[in-house]
Design a protein around this motif. Structure first.
Motif, short mmCIF file in Angstrom:
data_model
loop_
_atom_site.label_atom_id
_atom_site.label_comp_id
_atom_site.label_asym_id
_atom_site.label_seq_id
_atom_site.Cartn_x
_atom_site.Cartn_y
_atom_site.Cartn_z
N SER A 18 0.83 -1.21 0.00
CA SER A 18 0.00 0.00 0.00
C SER A 18 0.86 1.26 0.00
N ARG A 19 2.13 1.11 0.33
CA ARG A 19 3.07 2.24 0.31
C ARG A 19 3.72 2.32 -1.07
N VAL A 20 3.68 3.48 -1.67
CA VAL A 20 4.24 3.65 -3.02
C VAL A 20 5.76 3.58 -2.96
N PRO A 21 6.39 2.65 -3.70
CA PRO A 21 7.85 2.59 -3.69
C PRO A 21 8.47 3.69 -4.56
N VAL A 22 9.42 4.42 -3.98
CA VAL A 22 10.19 5.42 -4.69
C VAL A 22 11.67 5.08 -4.51
N LEU A 23 12.36 4.91 -5.61
CA LEU A 23 13.76 4.48 -5.59
C LEU A 23 14.66 5.68 -5.89
N LEU A 24 15.59 5.94 -5.00
CA LEU A 24 16.53 7.06 -5.15
C LEU A 24 17.81 6.58 -5.80
N LEU A 25 18.26 7.28 -6.84
CA LEU A 25 19.52 6.95 -7.51
C LEU A 25 20.54 8.06 -7.23
N PRO A 26 21.47 7.83 -6.28
CA PRO A 26 22.50 8.85 -6.02
C PRO A 26 23.49 8.92 -7.17
N VAL A 27 23.80 10.14 -7.60
CA VAL A 27 24.68 10.36 -8.75
C VAL A 27 25.77 11.36 -8.35
N GLY A 28 26.96 11.16 -8.90
CA GLY A 28 28.05 12.10 -8.65
C GLY A 28 29.16 11.87 -9.65
N ALA A 29 30.38 12.19 -9.25
CA ALA A 29 31.55 11.99 -10.10
C ALA A 29 32.77 11.81 -9.20
N VAL A 30 33.76 11.13 -9.74
CA VAL A 30 35.05 10.99 -9.06
C VAL A 30 35.99 12.02 -9.68
N GLU A 31 36.35 13.03 -8.89
CA GLU A 31 37.17 14.12 -9.41
C GLU A 31 37.81 14.88 -8.24
N PRO A 32 38.88 15.63 -8.51
CA PRO A 32 39.55 16.39 -7.45
C PRO A 32 38.63 17.44 -6.81
N HIS A 33 38.73 17.50 -5.49
CA HIS A 33 38.04 18.54 -4.72
C HIS A 33 39.07 19.23 -3.82
N GLY A 34 39.94 20.01 -4.46
CA GLY A 34 40.98 20.71 -3.74
C GLY A 34 42.01 19.75 -3.16
N PRO A 35 42.95 20.29 -2.38
CA PRO A 35 43.96 19.45 -1.75
C PRO A 35 43.51 18.87 -0.42
N HIS A 36 42.25 19.12 -0.04
CA HIS A 36 41.79 18.80 1.31
C HIS A 36 40.62 17.84 1.38
N ALA A 37 39.84 17.71 0.30
CA ALA A 37 38.61 16.92 0.34
C ALA A 37 38.72 15.71 -0.59
N PRO A 38 37.91 14.68 -0.37
CA PRO A 38 38.05 13.44 -1.14
C PRO A 38 37.54 13.55 -2.58
N LEU A 39 38.09 12.69 -3.43
CA LEU A 39 37.66 12.62 -4.82
C LEU A 39 36.17 12.32 -4.92
N GLY A 40 35.66 11.53 -3.99
CA GLY A 40 34.27 11.10 -4.04
C GLY A 40 33.30 12.02 -3.33
N THR A 41 33.64 13.31 -3.21
CA THR A 41 32.79 14.26 -2.51
C THR A 41 31.37 14.28 -3.05
N ASP A 42 31.20 14.33 -4.36
CA ASP A 42 29.85 14.48 -4.94
C ASP A 42 28.95 13.28 -4.65
N PRO A 43 29.37 12.04 -4.96
CA PRO A 43 28.50 10.91 -4.63
C PRO A 43 28.32 10.73 -3.13
N LEU A 44 29.32 11.12 -2.33
CA LEU A 44 29.18 11.04 -0.88
C LEU A 44 28.03 11.94 -0.40
N ILE A 45 27.95 13.15 -0.96
CA ILE A 45 26.86 14.06 -0.58
C ILE A 45 25.52 13.51 -1.05
#
Length: 249
Positions: A18-45
């Motif tokens: 009876s509950r409508v299923p909604v599927l979330l697809l997280p999307v991002g990219a592996v790329e540099p985020h300065g000298p301080h943050a991880p490459l996977g910042t976007d998909p992590l968020i």
């Protein structure tokens, strides 16, 4: 809350619930985020948004939210001069999104919502095109929480709205809230503000980070980032995602 942790009979039962299923697809990219943050910042968020939203709606009587395995590679040409950028072509990304959504729609699970935090123009344009393609092929509307749309961007932080939103205060705060162990905070605190309005630079034809003046693959003010700001921003993003889920359901 994770789709891939269910068994096949459990997935089949979603269609009769009876509950409508909604599927979330997280999307991002592996790329540099300065000298301080991880490459996977976007998909992590993106994944952090999805997990917070699924938890908020865990007992909701109307919708059942599940998180698909993240799609962590994207169109990322702007960071090509720096180590760690993993680019996939626009047609590859388009095909992946379309195939995943179509496969789910074919088995009675058409409500998929894209949750993206990588904002390179060709990447965003490809996701928008994939949404249209899926709807054309399947006849079902899928969702896309498009954070760079003006109405959504206006709800986010001042730095995000200014266009200084790559590995600066906005994104670094989110990573500090989600995975503080992945941020080199000593390095972060030493970084000066880099005042680059990325959309304006792109409009001028600057097509990579170096041409924009982002010599360390960041802009904005990462030194000002805090986990508290990240949690507050996650709360706003979660509210926006809940609204998008209810609209799709």
């Amino acid at each position: 809350m994770h789709f891939a942790e269910l068994s096949s009979p459990q997935v089949a039962a979603l269609r009769e619930s009876s509950r409508v299923p909604v599927l979330l697809l997280p999307v991002g990219a592996v790329e540099p985020h300065g000298p301080h943050a991880p490459l996977g910042t976007d998909p992590l968020i993106s994944l952090g948004m999805c997990e917070r939203t699924a938890a908020r709606l865990a007992d909701d009587p109307d919708v059942r939210v599940l998180i698909l395995p993240p799609l962590s590679y994207g169109v990322t040409r702007y960071a090509a001069a720096f180590a760690g950028a993993v680019h996939i072509g626009a047609e590859t990304l388009h095909a992946l999104v379309v195939d995943v959504c179509t496969a789910l729609a074919d088995q009675g699970l058409p409500r998929v919502l894209l949750v993206n935090n990588h904002f390179e123009p060709d990447h965003v344009a490809t996701l928008r095109r994939a949404v249209r393609t899926v709807e054309s092929l399947s006849g079902h509307r899928i969702g896309h929480l498009d954070l760079v749309r003006r109405a959504n961007a206006l709800r986010l932080t001042e730095e995000f709205r200014s266009g200084e939103c790559h590995a600066g205060r906005y994104e670094t705060s989110l990573v500090l809230a989600e995975r503080p162990d992945l941020v080199d905070t000593g390095r972060m605190r030493s970084l000066p503000r880099v005042p680059v309005n990325m959309p304006a630079a792109m409009a001028e034809g600057r097509d990579d980070f170096l041409a924009m003046g982002m010599e360390q693959a960041y802009c904005g003010s990462p030194a000002e980032a805090t986990g508290a700001e990240g949690e507050a921003t996650f709360d706003t993003l979660t509210t926006m995602l809940v609204e998008a889920i209810r609209d799709l359901a």
